[in-house]
Scaffold this motif. Structure first.
Motif, PDB file in Angstrom:
ATOM      1  N   GLU A 305       0.840  -1.216   0.000  1.00 53.01           N
ATOM      2  CA  GLU A 305       0.000   0.000   0.000  1.00 53.01           C
ATOM      3  C   GLU A 305       0.870   1.260   0.000  1.00 53.01           C
ATOM      4  OE1 GLU A 305      -3.903  -1.733   2.345  1.00 53.01           O
ATOM      5  OE2 GLU A 305      -2.566  -0.359   3.376  1.00 53.01           O
ATOM      6  N   LEU A 306       1.951   1.215   0.752  1.00 52.83           N
ATOM      7  CA  LEU A 306       2.848   2.380   0.782  1.00 52.83           C
ATOM      8  C   LEU A 306       3.470   2.594  -0.596  1.00 52.83           C
ATOM      9  CD1 LEU A 306       4.603   1.804   4.237  1.00 52.83           C
ATOM     10  CD2 LEU A 306       2.758   3.407   3.717  1.00 52.83           C
ATOM     11  N   LEU A 307       3.855   1.473  -1.256  1.00 53.99           N
ATOM     12  CA  LEU A 307       4.424   1.571  -2.605  1.00 53.99           C
ATOM     13  C   LEU A 307       3.424   2.199  -3.568  1.00 53.99           C
ATOM     14  CD1 LEU A 307       6.290  -1.749  -3.481  1.00 53.99           C
ATOM     15  CD2 LEU A 307       7.212   0.565  -3.611  1.00 53.99           C
ATOM     16  N   ALA A 308       2.172   1.750  -3.473  1.00 50.93           N
ATOM     17  CA  ALA A 308       1.145   2.282  -4.384  1.00 50.93           C
ATOM     18  C   ALA A 308       0.944   3.778  -4.131  1.00 50.93           C
ATOM     19  CB  ALA A 308      -0.169   1.529  -4.191  1.00 50.93           C
ATOM     20  N   LEU A 309       0.961   4.179  -2.869  1.00 45.67           N
ATOM     21  CA  LEU A 309       0.802   5.607  -2.562  1.00 45.67           C
ATOM     22  C   LEU A 309       1.987   6.407  -3.094  1.00 45.67           C
ATOM     23  CD1 LEU A 309      -0.662   5.545   1.055  1.00 45.67           C
ATOM     24  CD2 LEU A 309      -1.719   6.595  -0.946  1.00 45.67           C
ATOM     25  N   MET A 310       3.190   5.853  -2.952  1.00 51.78           N
ATOM     26  CA  MET A 310       4.366   6.589  -3.448  1.00 51.78           C
ATOM     27  C   MET A 310       4.326   6.708  -4.973  1.00 51.78           C
ATOM     28  SD  MET A 310       7.589   5.679  -1.010  1.00 51.78           S
ATOM     29  CE  MET A 310       7.603   3.902  -1.087  1.00 51.78           C
ATOM     30  N   ALA A 311       3.835   5.664  -5.633  1.00 50.32           N
ATOM     31  CA  ALA A 311       3.763   5.719  -7.102  1.00 50.32           C
ATOM     32  C   ALA A 311       2.741   6.773  -7.544  1.00 50.32           C
ATOM     33  CB  ALA A 311       3.404   4.357  -7.664  1.00 50.32           C
ATOM     34  N   GLY A 312       1.728   7.028  -6.706  1.00 45.57           N
ATOM     35  CA  GLY A 312       0.697   8.008  -7.069  1.00 45.57           C
ATOM     36  C   GLY A 312       1.047   9.423  -6.625  1.00 45.57           C
ATOM     37  N   ASP A 313       2.172   9.592  -5.931  1.00 45.96           N
ATOM     38  CA  ASP A 313       2.564  10.896  -5.422  1.00 45.96           C
ATOM     39  C   ASP A 313       2.914  11.840  -6.572  1.00 45.96           C
ATOM     40  OD1 ASP A 313       3.618  12.015  -2.571  1.00 45.96           O
ATOM     41  OD2 ASP A 313       4.876  12.787  -4.191  1.00 45.96           O
ATOM     42  N   LYS A 314       2.759  13.133  -6.329  1.00 45.55           N
ATOM     43  CA  LYS A 314       3.091  14.119  -7.370  1.00 45.55           C
ATOM     44  C   LYS A 314       4.537  13.996  -7.833  1.00 45.55           C
ATOM     45  CE  LYS A 314       2.214  17.885  -5.034  1.00 45.55           C
ATOM     46  NZ  LYS A 314       2.192  17.097  -3.814  1.00 45.55           N
ATOM     47  N   LYS A 315       5.396  13.484  -6.968  1.00 42.01           N
ATOM     48  CA  LYS A 315       6.821  13.445  -7.298  1.00 42.01           C
ATOM     49  C   LYS A 315       7.168  12.302  -8.259  1.00 42.01           C
ATOM     50  CE  LYS A 315       7.543  13.738  -2.772  1.00 42.01           C
ATOM     51  NZ  LYS A 315       6.245  14.341  -2.447  1.00 42.01           N
ATOM     52  N   SER A 316       6.238  11.348  -8.425  1.00 34.89           N
ATOM     53  CA  SER A 316       6.572  10.234  -9.323  1.00 34.89           C
ATOM     54  C   SER A 316       6.424  10.684 -10.781  1.00 34.89           C
ATOM     55  CB  SER A 316       5.672   9.036  -9.032  1.00 34.89           C
ATOM     56  OG  SER A 316       4.359   9.332  -9.397  1.00 34.89           O
ATOM     57  N   ARG A 317       7.155  10.034 -11.675  1.00 33.24           N
ATOM     58  CA  ARG A 317       7.087  10.343 -13.113  1.00 33.24           C
ATOM     59  C   ARG A 317       6.870   9.022 -13.835  1.00 33.24           C
ATOM     60  NH1 ARG A 317       7.239  14.737 -11.222  1.00 33.24           N
ATOM     61  NH2 ARG A 317       8.646  16.472 -11.581  1.00 33.24           N
ATOM     62  N   ASP A 318       5.787   8.947 -14.646  1.00 34.35           N
ATOM     63  CA  ASP A 318       5.488   7.726 -15.397  1.00 34.35           C
ATOM     64  C   ASP A 318       5.510   6.503 -14.487  1.00 34.35           C
ATOM     65  OD1 ASP A 318       5.567   9.342 -17.665  1.00 34.35           O
ATOM     66  OD2 ASP A 318       7.728   9.051 -17.880  1.00 34.35           O
ATOM     67  N   GLY A 319       4.967   6.649 -13.268  1.00 38.03           N
ATOM     68  CA  GLY A 319       4.904   5.501 -12.363  1.00 38.03           C
ATOM     69  C   GLY A 319       6.225   5.227 -11.647  1.00 38.03           C
ATOM     70  N   ARG A 320       7.320   5.937 -12.029  1.00 37.18           N
ATOM     71  CA  ARG A 320       8.604   5.721 -11.347  1.00 37.18           C
ATOM     72  C   ARG A 320       8.632   6.564 -10.077  1.00 37.18           C
ATOM     73  NH1 ARG A 320      12.987   7.814 -13.848  1.00 37.18           N
ATOM     74  NH2 ARG A 320      11.669   8.665 -15.466  1.00 37.18           N
ATOM     75  N   ILE A 321       8.950   5.919  -8.967  1.00 32.95           N
ATOM     76  CA  ILE A 321       8.955   6.645  -7.702  1.00 32.95           C
ATOM     77  C   ILE A 321      10.274   7.401  -7.593  1.00 32.95           C
ATOM     78  CG2 ILE A 321       8.716   6.430  -5.204  1.00 32.95           C
ATOM     79  CD1 ILE A 321       7.376   3.691  -5.734  1.00 32.95           C
ATOM     80  N   ARG A 322      10.186   8.693  -7.282  1.00 31.24           N
ATOM     81  CA  ARG A 322      11.397   9.521  -7.200  1.00 31.24           C
ATOM     82  C   ARG A 322      11.608   9.976  -5.767  1.00 31.24           C
ATOM     83  NH1 ARG A 322      10.877  14.167  -9.932  1.00 31.24           N
ATOM     84  NH2 ARG A 322      12.821  14.282 -11.094  1.00 31.24           N
ATOM     85  N   PHE A 323      12.848   9.984  -5.369  1.00 31.33           N
ATOM     86  CA  PHE A 323      13.205  10.417  -4.014  1.00 31.33           C
ATOM     87  C   PHE A 323      14.281  11.485  -4.103  1.00 31.33           C
ATOM     88  CE2 PHE A 323      11.830   6.057  -3.791  1.00 31.33           C
ATOM     89  CZ  PHE A 323      11.092   5.979  -2.629  1.00 31.33           C
ATOM     90  N   ILE A 324      14.332  12.303  -3.080  1.00 35.29           N
ATOM     91  CA  ILE A 324      15.511  13.141  -2.890  1.00 35.29           C
ATOM     92  C   ILE A 324      16.365  12.418  -1.856  1.00 35.29           C
ATOM     93  CG2 ILE A 324      16.396  15.370  -2.080  1.00 35.29           C
ATOM     94  CD1 ILE A 324      14.882  15.471  -4.760  1.00 35.29           C
ATOM     95  N   GLY A 325      17.621  12.242  -2.170  1.00 40.88           N
ATOM     96  CA  GLY A 325      18.549  11.612  -1.234  1.00 40.88           C
ATOM     97  C   GLY A 325      19.733  12.523  -0.997  1.00 40.88           C
ATOM     98  N   LEU A 326      20.750  11.985  -0.333  1.00 41.24           N
ATOM     99  CA  LEU A 326      21.947  12.781  -0.013  1.00 41.24           C
ATOM    100  C   LEU A 326      23.198  12.012  -0.425  1.00 41.24           C
ATOM    101  CD1 LEU A 326      21.059  13.781   3.675  1.00 41.24           C
ATOM    102  CD2 LEU A 326      20.944  15.310   1.694  1.00 41.24           C
ATOM    103  N   ARG A 327      24.152  12.723  -1.034  1.00 46.44           N
ATOM    104  CA  ARG A 327      25.492  12.138  -1.232  1.00 46.44           C
ATOM    105  C   ARG A 327      26.285  12.296   0.062  1.00 46.44           C
ATOM    106  NH1 ARG A 327      26.391  10.330  -5.957  1.00 46.44           N
ATOM    107  NH2 ARG A 327      24.968  10.961  -7.609  1.00 46.44           N
ATOM    108  N   ALA A 328      26.048  13.432   0.729  1.00 48.32           N
ATOM    109  CA  ALA A 328      26.676  13.746   2.016  1.00 48.32           C
ATOM    110  C   ALA A 328      25.785  14.820   2.643  1.00 48.32           C
ATOM    111  CB  ALA A 328      28.081  14.292   1.785  1.00 48.32           C
TER     112      ALA A 328
END
Ligand code: GLY
Length: 352
Positions: A305-328
């Motif tokens: 369910e969490l995956l499905a919600l993340m896929a539907g989030d505004k931040k996803s593109r074409d069903g790909r879930i996108r995150f902001i992460g950190l290199r450092a």
């Protein structure tokens, strides 16, 4: 007092440490009619009533919390604006937490295709995030902020005296956004928070922390108002955080869900961006020091369910879930192609 300017579709100032009463008096005297939107505990204050009753100003008492960001509440406000013949030179003021300023900005953006609005955030989360940057909106059954508009306020007044009305839990929820801001851009925020041990001690540094956080937000929003790309760094912790917030039925504060989301994004950054596990531990300990959650119970949520919600989030593109992460710390980057196995493994690492 600090004045920080945001350059968006208009240029406006955020007054940090200003006095909300005199700010509101100035706004009320600049418009013939003003609709003030505020939750009951603020709207019922004798002070606010006497300020509004003097002229043709109106008070709308909004429900508490996330519940007010729905179509029914927006419709009630539109009806009130219609009944009172609000025109293009009239204005709206939102006084409250992030949900109130999001709703206020949204009805201002949509009434007559846009009338002036002003924000008086009363929570830490509202001061450092929601009221600044011009993202306005309401939720739908499918998710958070799915209907909205980029529409800047005329100005914002962050009066620190409101923070005394916050419980430690609400204050800590706002701190999650402050910590996020530290990790994406301003390491001096983290140094300051590392040097204190309790919410009571953090409260003494509120003015400084709000000013530093708003300075980061203003710089990012001024560079990318409509979230072409750069602004997305403000969403660090929010992809997973929004899913948890929605799935909790909004029982978790936004900042609490973001706190878990920050931990998730930090662990994901280890495999995707080379973030060090000692930096992840530091991030988790910093959040936990202020009582913020960083883990979930094993059977608390369904991963699918969490995956499905993340896929539907505004931040996803074409069903790909996108995150902001950190290199450092201080070096955010985009994670756009994490495999489903990696996401599942990351989720398992935040389970108790
Ligand atoms: N809260 C994230 C942003 O304003 O872009």
């Amino acid at each position: 007092m600090h004045k920080i300017t945001v350059k968006a579709e208009i240029e406006y100032d955020v007054h940090i440490g200003g006095a909300w009463r005199s700010y509101l008096e100035t706004v009320l005297s600049a418009h013939k009619k003003v609709l003030i939107i505020a939750p009951a505990f603020i709207a019922s204050s004798a002070e606010l009533r006497s300020l509004t009753e003097a002229n043709d100003h109106i008070l709308f008492i909004t429900p508490d919390g996330e519940a007010q960001k729905d179509y029914a509440t927006a419709e009630s406000v539109w009806n009130l604006l219609g009944e009172n013949d609000f025109g293009r030179t009239d204005a709206i003021v939102g006084i409250g937490g992030g949900a109130t300023t999001d709703l206020s900005g949204f009805v201002a953006a949509t009434w007559l295709r846009g009338i002036a609005w002003y924000a008086i955030p009363t929570t830490l989360a509202g001061m450092v995030d929601a009221a600044v940057g011009g993202k306005t909106g309401i939720n739908t059954g499918s998710g958070k902020n799915l209907v909205g508009s980029f529409y800047s306020p005329q100005s914002v007044c962050a009066d620190m005296s409101w923070l005394q009305t916050l419980s430690d839990r609400d204050f800590a929820a706002g701190l999650a956004e402050v910590i996020k801001t530290g990790y994406i851009r301003d390491l001096s925020i983290l140094t300051l928070l590392d040097s204190v041990d309790s919410i009571a001690m953090v409260r003494e540094h509120a003015l400084d922390l709000v000013a530093k956080s708003v300075a980061v937000k203003a710089a990012v929003v001024s560079g990318d108002f409509k979230e072409g790309k750069l602004r997305e760094i403000l969403n660090f912790g929010h992809t997973f955080g929004h899913a948890i917030e929605k799935r909790s039925g909004y029982a978790l504060r936004h900042g609490e869900a973001v706190s878990i989301g920050l931990h998730f994004a930090a662990i994901l950054s280890e495999s995707e961006l080379g973030f060090s596990s000692s930096d992840t531990d530091h991030l988790a300990k910093l959040l936990e020091k202020f009582g913020l959650p960083t883990v979930l119970l094993k059977n608390e949520y369904q991963w699918s369910e969490l995956l499905a919600l993340m896929a539907g989030d505004k931040k996803s593109r074409d069903g790909r879930i996108r995150f902001i992460g950190l290199r450092a710390p201080g070096e955010p980057d985009w994670i756009e192609a994490a495999s489903s196995d990696t996401l599942t493994a990351t989720y398992e690492k935040i389970l108790l």
